[in-house]
Scaffold this motif. Structure first.
Motif, PDB file in Angstrom:
ATOM      1  N   ARG A   1     -13.815  17.797  -4.249  1.00  0.00           N
ATOM      2  CA  ARG A   1     -14.913  18.712  -4.580  1.00  0.00           C
ATOM      3  C   ARG A   1     -14.758  19.257  -5.992  1.00  0.00           C
ATOM      4  NH1 ARG A   1     -17.334  23.535  -4.746  1.00  0.00           N
ATOM      5  NH2 ARG A   1     -19.306  23.801  -3.670  1.00  0.00           N
ATOM      6  N   ALA A   2     -13.537  19.583  -6.376  1.00  0.00           N
ATOM      7  CA  ALA A   2     -13.288  20.096  -7.724  1.00  0.00           C
ATOM      8  C   ALA A   2     -13.689  19.056  -8.777  1.00  0.00           C
ATOM      9  CB  ALA A   2     -11.822  20.479  -7.886  1.00  0.00           C
ATOM     10  N   LYS A   3     -13.353  17.815  -8.528  1.00  0.00           N
ATOM     11  CA  LYS A   3     -13.730  16.747  -9.468  1.00  0.00           C
ATOM     12  C   LYS A   3     -15.237  16.585  -9.524  1.00  0.00           C
ATOM     13  CE  LYS A   3      -9.426  14.171  -9.156  1.00  0.00           C
ATOM     14  NZ  LYS A   3      -8.770  12.925  -8.709  1.00  0.00           N
ATOM     15  N   ARG A   4     -15.900  16.707  -8.370  1.00  0.00           N
ATOM     16  CA  ARG A   4     -17.367  16.617  -8.342  1.00  0.00           C
ATOM     17  C   ARG A   4     -18.003  17.774  -9.112  1.00  0.00           C
ATOM     18  NH1 ARG A   4     -18.485  17.088  -2.715  1.00  0.00           N
ATOM     19  NH2 ARG A   4     -20.667  17.086  -3.298  1.00  0.00           N
ATOM     20  N   ILE A   5     -17.409  18.954  -9.027  1.00  0.00           N
ATOM     21  CA  ILE A   5     -17.902  20.111  -9.782  1.00  0.00           C
ATOM     22  C   ILE A   5     -17.822  19.828 -11.274  1.00  0.00           C
ATOM     23  CG2 ILE A   5     -17.311  22.488 -10.474  1.00  0.00           C
ATOM     24  CD1 ILE A   5     -16.623  23.006  -7.498  1.00  0.00           C
ATOM     25  N   LEU A   6     -16.687  19.305 -11.713  1.00  0.00           N
ATOM     26  CA  LEU A   6     -16.511  19.026 -13.142  1.00  0.00           C
ATOM     27  C   LEU A   6     -17.505  17.977 -13.638  1.00  0.00           C
ATOM     28  CD1 LEU A   6     -12.623  19.117 -13.294  1.00  0.00           C
ATOM     29  CD2 LEU A   6     -14.228  20.882 -14.050  1.00  0.00           C
ATOM     30  N   VAL A   7     -17.742  16.960 -12.832  1.00  0.00           N
ATOM     31  CA  VAL A   7     -18.711  15.922 -13.213  1.00  0.00           C
ATOM     32  C   VAL A   7     -20.119  16.508 -13.270  1.00  0.00           C
ATOM     33  CG1 VAL A   7     -19.828  13.787 -12.427  1.00  0.00           C
ATOM     34  CG2 VAL A   7     -17.340  13.979 -12.396  1.00  0.00           C
ATOM     35  N   ALA A   8     -20.498  17.279 -12.271  1.00  0.00           N
ATOM     36  CA  ALA A   8     -21.846  17.861 -12.228  1.00  0.00           C
ATOM     37  C   ALA A   8     -22.081  18.790 -13.419  1.00  0.00           C
ATOM     38  CB  ALA A   8     -22.046  18.625 -10.920  1.00  0.00           C
ATOM     39  N   LEU A   9     -21.088  19.582 -13.766  1.00  0.00           N
ATOM     40  CA  LEU A   9     -21.259  20.495 -14.899  1.00  0.00           C
ATOM     41  C   LEU A   9     -21.241  19.762 -16.235  1.00  0.00           C
ATOM     42  CD1 LEU A   9     -19.291  23.605 -13.673  1.00  0.00           C
ATOM     43  CD2 LEU A   9     -21.737  23.414 -14.095  1.00  0.00           C
ATOM     44  N   ASP A  10     -20.503  18.678 -16.305  1.00  0.00           N
ATOM     45  CA  ASP A  10     -20.516  17.870 -17.524  1.00  0.00           C
ATOM     46  C   ASP A  10     -21.902  17.261 -17.725  1.00  0.00           C
ATOM     47  OD1 ASP A  10     -19.199  16.630 -19.798  1.00  0.00           O
ATOM     48  OD2 ASP A  10     -19.372  14.746 -18.674  1.00  0.00           O
ATOM     49  N   GLU A  11     -22.476  16.754 -16.644  1.00  0.00           N
ATOM     50  CA  GLU A  11     -23.828  16.193 -16.721  1.00  0.00           C
ATOM     51  C   GLU A  11     -24.840  17.274 -17.099  1.00  0.00           C
ATOM     52  OE1 GLU A  11     -24.579  14.351 -12.941  1.00  0.00           O
ATOM     53  OE2 GLU A  11     -23.106  12.763 -13.303  1.00  0.00           O
ATOM     54  N   ALA A  12     -24.702  18.459 -16.522  1.00  0.00           N
ATOM     55  CA  ALA A  12     -25.607  19.566 -16.841  1.00  0.00           C
ATOM     56  C   ALA A  12     -25.492  19.949 -18.310  1.00  0.00           C
ATOM     57  CB  ALA A  12     -25.307  20.770 -15.951  1.00  0.00           C
ATOM     58  N   ALA A  13     -24.277  19.990 -18.815  1.00  0.00           N
ATOM     59  CA  ALA A  13     -24.066  20.353 -20.221  1.00  0.00           C
ATOM     60  C   ALA A  13     -24.714  19.325 -21.150  1.00  0.00           C
ATOM     61  CB  ALA A  13     -22.573  20.465 -20.515  1.00  0.00           C
ATOM     62  N   ARG A  14     -24.611  18.048 -20.790  1.00  0.00           N
ATOM     63  CA  ARG A  14     -25.245  17.015 -21.611  1.00  0.00           C
ATOM     64  C   ARG A  14     -26.765  17.145 -21.616  1.00  0.00           C
ATOM     65  NH1 ARG A  14     -23.659  12.294 -19.014  1.00  0.00           N
ATOM     66  NH2 ARG A  14     -21.872  13.155 -17.976  1.00  0.00           N
ATOM     67  N   GLU A  15     -27.303  17.750 -20.561  1.00  0.00           N
ATOM     68  CA  GLU A  15     -28.747  17.973 -20.475  1.00  0.00           C
ATOM     69  C   GLU A  15     -29.146  19.332 -21.033  1.00  0.00           C
ATOM     70  OE1 GLU A  15     -29.633  17.439 -16.349  1.00  0.00           O
ATOM     71  OE2 GLU A  15     -29.129  15.303 -16.375  1.00  0.00           O
ATOM     72  N   GLY A  16     -28.173  20.070 -21.566  1.00  0.00           N
ATOM     73  CA  GLY A  16     -28.459  21.362 -22.170  1.00  0.00           C
ATOM     74  C   GLY A  16     -28.527  22.517 -21.186  1.00  0.00           C
ATOM     75  N   ARG A  17     -28.019  22.310 -19.990  1.00  0.00           N
ATOM     76  CA  ARG A  17     -28.032  23.380 -18.996  1.00  0.00           C
ATOM     77  C   ARG A  17     -26.626  23.963 -18.852  1.00  0.00           C
ATOM     78  NH1 ARG A  17     -28.904  21.242 -13.980  1.00  0.00           N
ATOM     79  NH2 ARG A  17     -28.514  19.120 -14.680  1.00  0.00           N
ATOM     80  N   GLY A  18     -26.546  25.253 -18.603  1.00  0.00           N
ATOM     81  CA  GLY A  18     -25.263  25.922 -18.455  1.00  0.00           C
ATOM     82  C   GLY A  18     -24.789  26.018 -17.023  1.00  0.00           C
ATOM     83  N   ALA A  19     -25.639  25.638 -16.092  1.00  0.00           N
ATOM     84  CA  ALA A  19     -25.289  25.700 -14.673  1.00  0.00           C
ATOM     85  C   ALA A  19     -25.886  24.476 -13.990  1.00  0.00           C
ATOM     86  CB  ALA A  19     -25.822  26.979 -14.041  1.00  0.00           C
ATOM     87  N   ALA A  20     -25.434  24.252 -12.779  1.00  0.00           N
ATOM     88  CA  ALA A  20     -25.933  23.111 -12.005  1.00  0.00           C
ATOM     89  C   ALA A  20     -25.890  23.486 -10.531  1.00  0.00           C
ATOM     90  CB  ALA A  20     -25.074  21.879 -12.271  1.00  0.00           C
ATOM     91  N   GLN A  21     -26.356  22.563  -9.708  1.00  0.00           N
ATOM     92  CA  GLN A  21     -26.250  22.738  -8.265  1.00  0.00           C
ATOM     93  C   GLN A  21     -25.428  21.598  -7.700  1.00  0.00           C
ATOM     94  OE1 GLN A  21     -29.690  23.119  -5.847  1.00  0.00           O
ATOM     95  NE2 GLN A  21     -29.934  25.269  -6.327  1.00  0.00           N
ATOM     96  N   LEU A  22     -24.585  21.944  -6.744  1.00  0.00           N
ATOM     97  CA  LEU A  22     -23.796  20.942  -6.045  1.00  0.00           C
ATOM     98  C   LEU A  22     -23.752  21.342  -4.583  1.00  0.00           C
ATOM     99  CD1 LEU A  22     -21.971  18.398  -6.326  1.00  0.00           C
ATOM    100  CD2 LEU A  22     -20.047  19.980  -6.500  1.00  0.00           C
TER     101      LEU A  22
END
Length: 73
Positions: free
Chosen positions: A24-45
């Protein structure tokens, strides 16, 4: 505290984060990395908001798991 080297594997097992938590921790890091690339500071998981604080906690879990795995080799 371990008083004999034979206790180290048990200590590593007890104090290591569970595999599901590491995943889950790794999935969080991936989701937030993707969000950051899209210019978002948060994401949903999994229906929950995750942000920089979530990333920091997730990073710690991953680092602990990696450190224990490295020493267990």
């Amino acid at each position: 505290m371990a008083i004999h080297p034979s206790q180290i594997p048990l200590c590593n097992e007890v104090f290591s984060p569970p595999a599901a938590e590491v995943d889950r921790a790794k999935r969080i890091l991936v989701a937030l990395d993707e969000a950051a690339r899209e210019g978002r500071g948060a994401a949903q998981l999994d229906g929950r908001m995750i942000d920089a604080a979530s990333a920091r906690m997730a990073q710690v879990v991953v680092e602990i798991a990696e450190a224990v795995a490295k020493r267990s080799r």
